[in-house]
Design an enzyme around this catalytic site. Structure first.
Site, PDB file in Angstrom:
ATOM      1  N   ARG A  83      -3.571 -71.511 -25.321  1.00 14.76           N
ATOM      2  CA  ARG A  83      -3.089 -72.573 -26.213  1.00 14.76           C
ATOM      3  C   ARG A  83      -3.108 -73.963 -25.576  1.00 14.76           C
ATOM      4  NH1 ARG A  83      -0.571 -67.937 -27.377  1.00 14.76           N
ATOM      5  NH2 ARG A  83      -0.619 -67.375 -29.580  1.00 14.76           N
ATOM      6  N   HIS A 108      -7.630 -70.639 -28.153  1.00 13.96           N
ATOM      7  CA  HIS A 108      -8.941 -70.064 -27.830  1.00 13.96           C
ATOM      8  C   HIS A 108     -10.112 -70.919 -28.317  1.00 13.96           C
ATOM      9  CE1 HIS A 108      -6.775 -66.833 -26.164  1.00 13.96           C
ATOM     10  NE2 HIS A 108      -6.715 -66.006 -27.181  1.00 13.96           N
ATOM     11  N   HIS A 179     -11.856 -61.413 -23.796  1.00 15.30           N
ATOM     12  CA  HIS A 179     -10.784 -60.896 -24.659  1.00 15.30           C
ATOM     13  C   HIS A 179     -10.968 -59.452 -25.104  1.00 15.30           C
ATOM     14  CE1 HIS A 179      -7.267 -61.407 -27.158  1.00 15.30           C
ATOM     15  NE2 HIS A 179      -7.184 -62.677 -26.807  1.00 15.30           N
ATOM     16  N   ASP A 252       3.225 -61.471 -23.981  1.00 16.95           N
ATOM     17  CA  ASP A 252       2.143 -62.394 -24.318  1.00 16.95           C
ATOM     18  C   ASP A 252       2.325 -63.613 -23.408  1.00 16.95           C
ATOM     19  OD1 ASP A 252       0.027 -63.608 -25.467  1.00 16.95           O
ATOM     20  OD2 ASP A 252       0.975 -64.041 -27.392  1.00 16.95           O
ATOM     21  N   GLU A 315      -6.340 -61.232 -19.464  1.00 15.42           N
ATOM     22  CA  GLU A 315      -7.288 -62.342 -19.565  1.00 15.42           C
ATOM     23  C   GLU A 315      -7.135 -63.241 -18.348  1.00 15.42           C
ATOM     24  OE1 GLU A 315      -6.287 -64.088 -23.555  1.00 15.42           O
ATOM     25  OE2 GLU A 315      -5.228 -62.197 -23.710  1.00 15.42           O
TER      26      GLU A 315
HETATM   27  C1  GAL Z   1      -4.055 -63.736 -27.019  1.00 13.71           C
HETATM   28  C2  GAL Z   1      -2.913 -64.666 -27.219  1.00 13.71           C
HETATM   29  C3  GAL Z   1      -2.029 -64.042 -28.278  1.00 13.71           C
HETATM   30  C4  GAL Z   1      -2.800 -63.760 -29.551  1.00 13.71           C
HETATM   31  C5  GAL Z   1      -4.108 -63.062 -29.232  1.00 13.71           C
HETATM   32  C6  GAL Z   1      -5.040 -62.971 -30.396  1.00 13.71           C
HETATM   33  O1  GAL Z   1      -4.892 -64.186 -25.990  1.00 13.71           O
HETATM   34  O2  GAL Z   1      -2.192 -64.849 -26.018  1.00 13.71           O
HETATM   35  O3  GAL Z   1      -0.936 -64.881 -28.565  1.00 13.71           O
HETATM   36  O4  GAL Z   1      -3.052 -64.963 -30.224  1.00 13.71           O
HETATM   37  O5  GAL Z   1      -4.805 -63.692 -28.210  1.00 13.71           O
HETATM   38  O6  GAL Z   1      -4.477 -62.345 -31.488  1.00 13.71           O
END
Ligand code: GAL
Length: 351
Positions: A83, A108, A179, A252, A315
């Site tokens: 973010r 992203h 991802h 997260d 990640e």
């Molecule tokens: C992750 C992120 C989460 C969510 C996910 C996608 O990388 O940290 O908050 O957005 O991607 O659903």
């Protein structure tokens, strides 16, 4: 080993050819990758009895990736993984506004980012695929023409290796990541990841606010649900009443890696299959995501269901919202510099 049918990936997006590529090492580890979003579509890894199973979530057709994926399944993430608060940042006194595609924030890299664009692909060997993407000056709001190169290799020591490089012609931001959603038991078993044993080589992490933006502090993990310095089942504290767990709706969060010299960042062990995963990186952080943001059951490839906590992401990255946190390691790339980043996912079995 039932590979994904390549015919369902043969198509065109944005007038560019999309295909499905298969990488293999001599031991049988196999990875299928589409150049749409440079996404890993399947990854077949042996368990302790020599049984190969697919351990990543995904879909079985290009059509589904194009029309339904908001989850970044298996994708290359850029220009900025994670973010950026309010989608805003400044470089050299100039303010830039990005898309707000995650509440008030940019996530992203924006709506298309690097995950929904077609990369140029060149399979160099049976076990190696080079992907390149040219991101134009101003694309998704970022300054500078950025030439990105991504090399996927399936090594003989059962490592899925991901190497990134990027060059810019104007000062810009770069923070690339990957991802994949892993379930080491094998996705067809429809189990959660709560019994997977996780170790993260991090004594601090970056706590977040209710919207997932780091507060800027580095907090100690000790005596918190974030202490994975010793092996612990993912499920042990996942439902704890800790404020940070409730802000993430589970895990997260970005962990600050203690060693930053291609040492092991994290290790995961799945007791039934015996599969283990070690993550190596030269990045300062790693986002551990326990797949909390979806609700209910969904169908992925081969009609296999996915649901909350049915997979995890690790990640490798610079910290979230770094452009607005001067105390975090810099994500600025200058024209005379070359961006590089390394991520190795190494698989093995318990003996
Ligand atoms: C992750 C992120 C989460 C969510 C996910 C996608 O990388 O940290 O908050 O957005 O991607 O659903």
């Amino acid at each position: 080993m039932e590979l994904i049918d390549k015919n369902y990936f043969n198509g065109r997006v944005d007038n560019e050819q999309v295909l499905l590529f298969t990488l293999k090492n001599k031991k049988g580890m196999t990875c299928q990758i589409t150049n749409f979003g440079a996404r890993i579509v399947s990854l077949f890894v042996s368990d302790k009895n020599g049984v190969f199973e697919d351990i990543v979530l995904g879909y079985d057709s290009l059509k589904e990736y194009v029309s339904t994926d908001e989850l970044y399944f298996g994708a290359a993430i850029g220009r900025y993984g994670n973010r950026i608060a309010n989608g805003k940042f400044s470089i050299e006194g100039k303010e830039y506004q990005l898309a707000k595609n995650n509440g008030n924030h940019n996530l992203h890299g924006g709506n298309k980012g690097f995950h929904n664009v077609v990369w140029k692909a060149n399979q160099i060997k049976n076990n190696r695929l080079e992907l390149t993407y040219f991101s134009k000056d101003g694309e998704e709001g970022f300054p500078g023409n950025l030439q990105v190169k991504l090399m996927y290799s399936v090594l003989e020591n059962n490592t899925l290796e991901i190497k990134y490089e990027a060059l810019t012609d104007k000062v810009t931001l770069v923070n690339l990541t990957h991802h994949s959603y892993f379930n080491l038991r094998g996705i067809r078993h429809n189990t959660t990841i709560e019994k997977h044993l996780l170790t993260i080589n991090a004594s601090t992490y970056t706590p977040i606010d209710e919207e997932g933006i780091p507060t800027g502090e580095l907090l100690s993990v000790s005596d918190t649900p974030f202490d994975f310095t010793k092996q612990k089942p993912i499920g042990k504290d996942i439902d704890s009443l800790d404020t940070q767990i409730s802000f993430g709706n589970g895990y997260d969060h970005n962990f600050v890696l203690d060693k930053n010299n291609l040492k092991i960042a994290a290790r995961v062990e799945e007791p039934i299959s015996g599969r283990t995963l070690e993550v190596f990186t030269d990045e300062p952080g790693i986002q551990f995501y326990s797949f909390n943001h979806i609700k209910g059951m969904h169908k992925g490839k081969n009609n296999i269901e996915f649901f909350p906590k049915s997979a995890f992401c690790l990640e490798t990255q610079h910290f979230p919202n770094s452009p607005n946190q001067p105390n975090f390691p810099s994500v600025v790339l200058q024209p005379e510099q070359k961006y590089t980043s390394y991520c190795g996912y190494k698989f093995d079995v318990t003996r």
